[in-house]
Design an enzyme around this catalytic site. Structure first.
Site, short mmCIF file in Angstrom:
data_model
loop_
_atom_site.label_atom_id
_atom_site.label_comp_id
_atom_site.label_asym_id
_atom_site.label_seq_id
_atom_site.Cartn_x
_atom_site.Cartn_y
_atom_site.Cartn_z
N ARG A 178 -1.35 -8.30 3.30
CA ARG A 178 -2.18 -7.25 3.90
C ARG A 178 -3.62 -7.70 3.91
NH1 ARG A 178 0.65 -2.90 1.01
NH2 ARG A 178 2.39 -3.97 0.05
N ASP A 248 -5.21 -1.81 2.80
CA ASP A 248 -4.02 -2.30 2.09
C ASP A 248 -2.75 -1.94 2.86
OD1 ASP A 248 -5.01 0.32 1.20
OD2 ASP A 248 -3.16 0.39 0.01
N ASP A 258 4.01 1.23 5.67
CA ASP A 258 3.69 2.38 4.85
C ASP A 258 3.80 3.69 5.63
OD1 ASP A 258 2.91 4.08 2.85
OD2 ASP A 258 1.55 2.61 1.98
P1 AMP Z 1 0.50 3.85 -1.02
O1 AMP Z 1 -0.11 5.18 -0.77
O2 AMP Z 1 2.00 3.90 -1.12
O3 AMP Z 1 0.00 2.80 -0.09
O4 AMP Z 1 0.02 3.45 -2.47
C1 AMP Z 1 -1.28 3.10 -2.82
C2 AMP Z 1 -1.30 2.45 -4.16
O5 AMP Z 1 -0.84 3.35 -5.17
C3 AMP Z 1 -0.41 1.22 -4.28
O6 AMP Z 1 -1.04 0.32 -5.16
C4 AMP Z 1 0.84 1.78 -4.89
O7 AMP Z 1 1.60 0.80 -5.56
C5 AMP Z 1 0.28 2.82 -5.85
N1 AMP Z 1 1.26 3.90 -6.12
C6 AMP Z 1 1.61 4.88 -5.27
N2 AMP Z 1 2.51 5.70 -5.84
C7 AMP Z 1 2.75 5.22 -7.07
C8 AMP Z 1 3.58 5.64 -8.16
N3 AMP Z 1 4.35 6.72 -8.09
N4 AMP Z 1 3.56 4.88 -9.27
C9 AMP Z 1 2.77 3.80 -9.37
N5 AMP Z 1 1.96 3.37 -8.40
C10 AMP Z 1 1.94 4.06 -7.26
MG MG Z 2 0.56 1.15 0.80
#
Ligand code: AMP
Ligand code: MG
Length: 484
Positions: A178, A248, A258
């Site tokens: 990314r 990201d 995503d």
């Molecule tokens: P995302 O919104 O899925 O792009 O997530 C953004 C960041 O938050 C990334 O680093 C994910 O790995 C982290 N993240 C999102 N949900 C969780 C979760 N339930 N546990 C741990 N890390 C999370």
């Molecule tokens: Mg993400």
């Protein structure tokens, strides 16, 4: 499986070796048969749903896989976060598919890693099903996207505002590199790692640049821009709102990645936003091109020190590439809109017609997909034509006049329009109803039925009409959530 892991053979600054955390009672919930064929999943595994559930929940380590959590940073809603990383995902490795293409196999919701921060490392069933449905729909629509191989219900609860059933989703991507991956190393001033990352990305996604001898960083930026323009123009074509276009979530290979708070636009309005966390409308439908440019500028900034040690000189080289973006985007966008309107060749003055049509849609609060489907049908159906005459007024006449001037056989125009105007999209109210049914019944029956229709988005199957209706409230109160 045919694992051939290249990312895990890079230096360990790029990831952490870590294993998925086992789940209590894995049960295969959704399985992508045609993708499994492409990925050459071995027969003995493919036909054993218990074995699949074990493998794609992370309970069993698949031979050849080397699970890692990748590290990255990112600008989230405009603010820089120096360290994110896979907080709930494990990259199992890469497989070479039936076409020899390298594909990442990643488990998401597979437990905590050292990048989890406060999170539980888990994913709820609803968002997992959502990612499966939306990415399959996008793929069938012809939009570059990551895909889902499996959703495995874990038999464990996850705790959000409510207690929800948990799941692990298997995501398949051309890679998980990314903009945020580059930002992580750029922010630390680790030029060595940045160089390695550029080499790796170029070799994997832009091999044509390798022949240029010297490290072609400016060409690299250019190519990334080109692919991202192609992607976001496609989003605009089908009415897709990503919802969280953080750096990201901007992939170097140019795939949609995503599917957290994404949604489809119904009524045409560039200001449409559904994400509950996007209070300022930063990621509204019509803002996506500008945000893309902003994200690409962040990417280009990462490479400045590699282009020239003198920052001013580097900026002189890269600045024009970023400034060109708007014109390049506009050109591709107009070409695409022209095709939606059946124009085989787009002329400068067609821009007026396109803007005129879109403004009419907006003013009349017309549905984007339905209107373009009707326009396509109007070439053969008087009923469709008379409805459009009513909805679009003068726009419709101007459009017909323009079509008659291009001397293309009607059948060719019809084909062109059909290729660019779907008859069905994953409408928000149907996606939500199907997810709810999955959560409540613990069964995937309605998701499978919906998927069958979504996999043929340019064809009216017997069941298609069940999913074409616009929401009764125009999605006025619709909200999406990140699903974390
Ligand atoms: P995302 O919104 O899925 O792009 O997530 C953004 C960041 O938050 C990334 O680093 C994910 O790995 C982290 N993240 C999102 N949900 C969780 C979760 N339930 N546990 C741990 N890390 C999370
Ligand atoms: Mg993400």
């Amino acid at each position: 499986m045919n694992f051939s892991n290249s990312y895990a053979s890079l230096d360990e600054v790029f990831y952490e070796r870590t294993r998925p955390t086992s789940v209590q009672d894995p049960r295969l919930f959704l399985w992508n048969t045609s993708l499994a064929e492409q990925l050459l999943i071995p027969n003995e595994l493919k036909h054993d749903s218990a074995a699949l559930a074990h493998a794609f929940s992370g309970n069993a380590i698949i031979p050849g896989s080397e699970p890692v959590a990748t590290v990255y940073a990112g600008h989230q809603f405009g603010s820089f976060v120096p360290q994110l990383g896979d907080g709930r995902a494990h990259l199992l490795g890469e497989v070479l598919d039936q076409f020899g293409q390298r594909r990442d196999i990643q488990l998401k919701g597979s437990g905590r890693t050292s990048f989890s921060r406060g999170g539980d490392g888990r994913c709820a069933l609803g968002p997992a099903v959502r990612e499966f449905i939306m990415s399959e729909a996008m793929n069938a629509l012809g939009v570059p996207t990551t895909r889902c191989l499996a959703v495995v219900a874990t038999g464990e609860p996850v705790f959000r505002e409510k207690t929800l059933p948990g799941a692990v989703v298997t995501r398949v991507a051309s890679s998980h590199l990314r903009i945020g991956t580059f930002e992580f190393f750029a922010a630390r001033g680790d030029h060595q790692a940045l160089k390695t990352l550029c080499n790796y990305t170029i070799e994997r996604h832009y091999p044509e640049l390798q022949e240029k001898g010297q490290m072609p960083y400016v060409s690299f930026i250019n190519k990334v821009i080109e692919r991202q323009i192609q992607l976001v123009v496609e989003w605009m074509r089908v009415g897709f709102i990503h919802g969280v276009m953080n750096t990201d979530n901007t992939s170097l290979c140019g795939e949609t990645i995503d599917y957290g708070p994404c949604a489809m636009m119904g009524v045409y309005d560039p200001q449409t936003v559904y994400s509950s966390i996007d209070r300022m409308g930063r990621y509204a439908f019509g803002n996506q091109p500008d945000i893309l440019q902003w994200n690409l500028a962040r990417f280009a900034e990462c490479l400045l020190p590699l282009i020239n040690a003198d920052r001013t000189k580097a900026v002189d080289q890269v600045g024009p590439v970023i400034e060109e973006f708007s014109d390049r985007f506009e050109k591709e966008y107009m070409k695409m809109m022209g095709k939606k309107l059946g124009l085989t060749l787009i002329k400068q003055e067609d821009q007026k017609l396109i803007v005129f049509v879109l403004n009419r849609l907006k003013d009349r609060r017309l549905d984007y997909t339905i209107t373009f489907d009707l326009l396509t049908k109007s070439l053969r159906s008087d009923a469709a034509a008379s409805q459009l005459k009513n909805d679009l007024g003068e726009c419709f006449d101007l459009w017909q006049k323009r079509l008659s001037e291009q001397h293309t056989v009607p059948q060719k125009v019809q084909e062109l329009m059909r290729q660019h105007n779907p008859v069905v999209i994953p409408r928000n109210h149907h996606v939500e109803a199907v997810i709810q049914a999955c959560e409540q019944t613990g069964k995937a029956t309605l998701a499978e039925k919906f998927l069958q229709v979504l996999r043929s988005p340019y064809e009216e199957l017997a069941q298609t009409s069940e999913y074409q209706d616009p929401p009764s409230d125009g999605d006025e109160n619709y909200k999406t959530f990140c699903g974390t």
